[in-house]
Design a protein around this motif. Structure first.
Motif: not given
Lengths: 467, 447
Positions: B38, B139-140, B142, B174, B176, B183-185, B387-389, B403-405
């Motif tokens: 952060k 936002y963050s 790392n 990493y 976000t 939120l997304s990463s 699928v994360t990206h 998303k959500q796929t």
């Protein structure tokens, strides 16, 4: 534990105190164990595990310096402390860190688990025979079982942790885990079944679940899967068995409750304390103090003992899981969730025995309530992106449910969703709370944990399938 | 005592205690790791991990033991390995450990610049990278940077003796992004052997951009569509799915979906995959594997036909062939504690003729999948994953992130349905691969 190591620990602590650090802790770790792997009737591995070393950590102006050494001499320990101090100091000199004051009451504890039957009460030859018998048992079930694997692992971890606030704690925790894997083959199709059992304690762990029955279970699963179809893709109401519900609560929710992830801005649960995160029938706990379970951690890697944390109570988020730093930053009590793998790693916030608490439905009632949907059983693995709250977990078996009865068996299904949607969509929790041993990876560290849950019923889960 | 002396003494002692053949694998590893969490440097870690793993073999039965530090009990450690070997049952499939052979000297595996990196330099690098990643809505931030400087040593009773020094540098970002409660990463990373081979700004900026773009992600449909697999998703498909299924141990035991498919055609003519342990500057490039067999360039799939398997000395002996130099330890080449297993070295997919742009234009309605964290089932070849990206492709153009796929396909089907192999290769950890366009992939989503 040999006095030499206590002397070295004291030398390290004195060195840190002379350097006037803001906080420091010293952790001596000694691991002794045995790992057996048998594949297709032959010993693939017979490994004698033995290591020991010191983990040295200090905090200076908000920055942590960490070193570890297996060179156990006073001069090497002093040099390592000095290196850790210089590393921590270099952070303060180069960045404007937010300082944190580590606060905790000094603890003096000793937990030496005395098993009913110590690990050495069973000879290596007897352990080998048990593994071989498990393989024979799997193969005897059917000639379609073409390949088998059995692993037996035992480890005794002794630690001695001291810190500059006056804490001194020792513990000795023996643990065993066994696993059987069967590969069944027919008409060019290969399927795999896996079953495991484990706990903390001695050889008595092997009495609480018959290893031969465990082996039969793995073989039966592989054989059953030979007839399984590809699962249909789409959204379904779902009953999760205790194993996959336990993995769900660990992966999809538990990691988001780890306060270090919350503090680094990577959790959907940031700012949610006291707010509703799930259905009123959901209560989630992490309890390192449950004796005998694989994640039993009487004292964590910072020497703190935790008596159990209610993370979610009737759907409301009550607490995160903490180590000394996160509890100090958030000004709350420690929960005993600082854990490190061996002596070469920094303690992170980790789960121990994490579970959905039992509800008041019986399992038959859950099925009667599900006219059409899926029944997900067993877990291969799972993971979550804690920032998005999007998770996926793999069940080893999935049944299509019609009129409350599991019918067609399917294989290799991925279940996915948003953690908070799923927790909100839990509409019934059964009373058959069951625990399962396993290992959890975070960053590059692996620690033993337990996941647990009763059967739960959830609306609207996404199933990824080929059909 | 020097590590080489310890290895030699352990091997000799194991023989004297009754082993038929023996081996010692020593590692001296210095790790320097800086973590920025952060936006602030959180910790600096410096670890010196040194130790030796001993294998003693008696009538084909293998016993292991290991010890940490340089001040080890040679007799006790060797005795444990020999006793374990004698406790096991004879294994006639074990033929021998590797014999001495000449090693090709790989290029660009040790960089004095990485070896001399100071904590202060890594802290400054992290801080400057974090400043660059400060995009609107980030936002963050790392970032983890880790340098490894190592020496690994193999000695066996057949006369094999190998010493190799190496360096590695990891960078993981990493990041976000946040907008309201959304939120997304974004995650990116790489590992190199030479500092000059790392493009840290590109890695961190890509993670930041992915995180910000992800705030606009939408769900997809449930249907079969063409999919372009690129970047990290290929690591799951090629390394974890195809190449790991060519592990000779799994094949010999019938545990892989590619068992009985040696010399069979499983994919298009354009599909050629190699395990290359000698590629210049490759993360897993080296002179020898953990048993001392020479690292080499080894064809696994050639023009769609399965041509080779990954062997260590055990599986090679069982099959009556030479080891392909693919022995590693369960925790990787720098793990002296773990057991000997088989794994690919650097994985190379030969380039095809299609540009990524041409592939995208070929798709009227489908997906560009960049990443998944899932791994295929090697027994069945089934791959069901999140699928994360990834991005939606509509009328030949990349549009919104998804998303959500989930997607699901059997890897044998996937190989058969490869429509195009790209010509631009990207490196992701130990994989060097162009993108692949695959037809008829089952996708499921909430929309």
């Amino acid at each position: 534990m040999q006095p030499l190591h206590e002397d070295l620990v004291e030398i390290a602590l004195d060195t840190f105190l002379k350097l006037k650090v803001d906080f420091a802790d010293v952790r001596f770790v000694e691991l002794k164990g045995l790992r057996i792997e048998i594949a297709d009737g032959r010993v693939k591995e017979l490994n004698s595990i033995s290591e020991r070393g010191l983990a040295l950590r200090c905090l200076v102006s908000g920055g942590w310096g960490f070193t570890s050494t297996s060179l156990l001499t006073p001069s090497e320990v002093e040099k390592s402390c000095l290196r850790a101090y210089k590393l921590a100091k270099s952070i303060g000199e180069r960045t404007r860190e937010r300082a944190v004051e580590i606060s905790c009451a000094p603890v003096r504890s000793i937990f030496m688990i005395n098993p009913l039957k110590p690990l050495h009460d069973m000879s290596v030859e007897e352990k080998l025979k048990m593994c071989t018998d498990m393989e024979v048992e799997m193969k005897s079930l059917s000639d379609r079982i073409k390949s088998t694997n059995v692993t037996y692992s035992e480890i005794n971890e002794e630690t001695y942790v001291v810190n500059t606030l006056g804490s001194k704690s020792k513990q000795s925790v023996p643990a065993i885990i066994i696993a059987a894997v069967a590969y069944a083959s027919e008409a060019g199709i290969v399927q795999r079944g896996r079953e495991s059992h484990g706990g903390t304690g001695g050889i008595e762990i092997l009495k609480s679940r018959n290893p031969l029955e465990l082996a039969r279970e793995a073989a039966r699963e592989a054989l059953e899967l030979l007839a399984a179809k590809s699962p249909p893709a789409g959204r379904y109401s779902c009953i999760l068995d205790p194993e996959i519900a336990g993995v769900f609560i660990h992966e999809a929710f538990g990691h988001a409750c780890e306060a270090d992830i919350v503090l680094l801005g990577g959790s959907i649960l940031e700012g949610m304390l006291g707010r509703r995160v799930g259905s009123p029938v959901v209560t989630v706990k992490d309890d390192p103090s449950i004796r005998g379970l694989f994640g039993y951690t009487p004292l964590d890697s910072e020497g703190v003992s935790g008596n159990g944390t209610t993370i979610v109570e009737n759907g409301v988020l009550k607490s995160f899981l903490h180590n000394l730093e996160t509890s100090s930053r958030m000004k709350v009590k420690q929960t005993g969730n600082a854990r490190a793998q061996g002596y070469t790693h920094i303690p992170l916030v980790r789960m121990t025995n994490t579970f959905i608490d039992k509800g008041d439905w019986n399992v038959e009632e859950l099925f009667e309530d599900l006219k059409r949907g899926i029944y997900a059983k067993g877990s291969n693995y799972g993971y979550v992106d804690p920032a998005k709250g999007e998770f996926v977990f793999k069940c080893s078996k999935l049944y299509l449910v019609e009129n409350g009865k599991p019918k067609q068996l399917c294989r290799d299904a991925a279940l996915s969703g948003y953690t908070l949607d799923v927790l909100t969509n839990v509409d019934a929790v059964a009373s058959d709370l069951t625990f399962k041993p396993g290992f959890c990876g975070k960053e590059d560290q692996l620690v033993r944990v337990t996941t647990g849950a009763p059967h739960v019923k959830v609306k609207d889960i996404l199933v990824g399938g080929m059909a | 005592m020097e590590l080489l002396d310890i290895c030699t003494k352990l091997t000799d002692r194991s023989l004297k205690l009754g082993a038929d053949v023996s081996e010692a694998y020593g590692v001296d590893l210095n790790i320097l790791k800086v973590e920025l969490e952060k936006r602030n440097i959180k910790s600096v870690k410096m670890v010196h991990d040194v130790g030796v793993g001993v294998r003693a073999i008696s009538k084909g039965s293998t016993g292991y033991s290991y010890a940490t530090s340089l001040d080890i009990d040679i007799d006790g450690t060797a005795k444990k390995a020999v006793e374990a070997a004698k406790a096991g049952n004879p294994d006639p499939d074990f033929k021998d450990l590797p014999r001495p052979s000449s090693y090709t000297r790989p290029e660009r595996t040790y960089d004095g610049r990485i070896a001399s990196l100071t904590p202060e330099e890594l802290i400054d690098l992290c801080i400057s990278l974090a400043k660059q990643a400060e995009l609107d809505k980030v936002y963050s931030i790392n970032i983890t940077v880790e340098s490894l400087v190592f020496r690994r040593i193999i000695v066996n009773s057949n006369g094999v003796e190998g010493i190799e020094d190496g360096t590695l540098l990891y960078l993981i970002a990493y990041i976000t992004a946040k907008e309201g409660v959304n939120l997304s990463s974004g995650y990116e990373g790489d590992v190199v052997r030479y500092l000059s081979d790392l493009d840290p700004e590109r890695i961190v900026m890509r993670a930041a951009e992915e995180a910000v773009k992800g705030l606009n992600a939408k769900c997809y449909k449930t249907m079969k569509v063409p999919v372009i697999f690129a970047e990290k998703s290929l690591s799951a498909i090629i390394v974890e799915g195809v190449v790991k299924a060519l592990n000779a141990d799994l094949i010999q035991r019938g545990r892989s979906y590619l068992s009985r498919r040696l010399n069979a055609n499983i994919g298009p003519d354009e599909l050629t995959i190699l395990s290359d342990g000698l590629i210049e500057g490759g993360p897993l490039t080296g002179k020898f594997d953990v048993e001392g067999a020479p690292r080499q360039r080894h064809v696994l799939i050639e023009h769609g036909v399965v041509k080779g398997l990954l062997h260590n000395s055990y599986t090679a002996g069982k099959a009556g062939v030479e080891s392909t130099g693919n022995a590693t330890r369960s925790g990787g080449d720098l793990d002296f504690r773990g057991q000997v297993v088989i794994a690919p070295s650097n994985v190379v997919v030969e380039a095809g003729n299609w540009s990524l742009q041409e592939m995208i234009q070929e798709v009227d309605n489908g997906l560009l999948i960049l990443d998944t964290h899932d791994i295929p089932n090697i027994a069945t070849g089934d791959f069901s994953a999140m699928v994360t990206h990834g991005y939606i492709i509509e009328k030949g153009e990349v549009t919104l992130p998804i998303k959500q796929t989930l997607f699901a396909i059997n890897l044998l089907d996937l190989a058969r349905k490869i429509r195009a192999v790209g010509k631009e290769r990207a490196k992701y950890f130990n994989l060097y691969s162009p993108p692949l366009l695959v037809l008829d992939v089952q996708v499921s989503s909430k929309a």
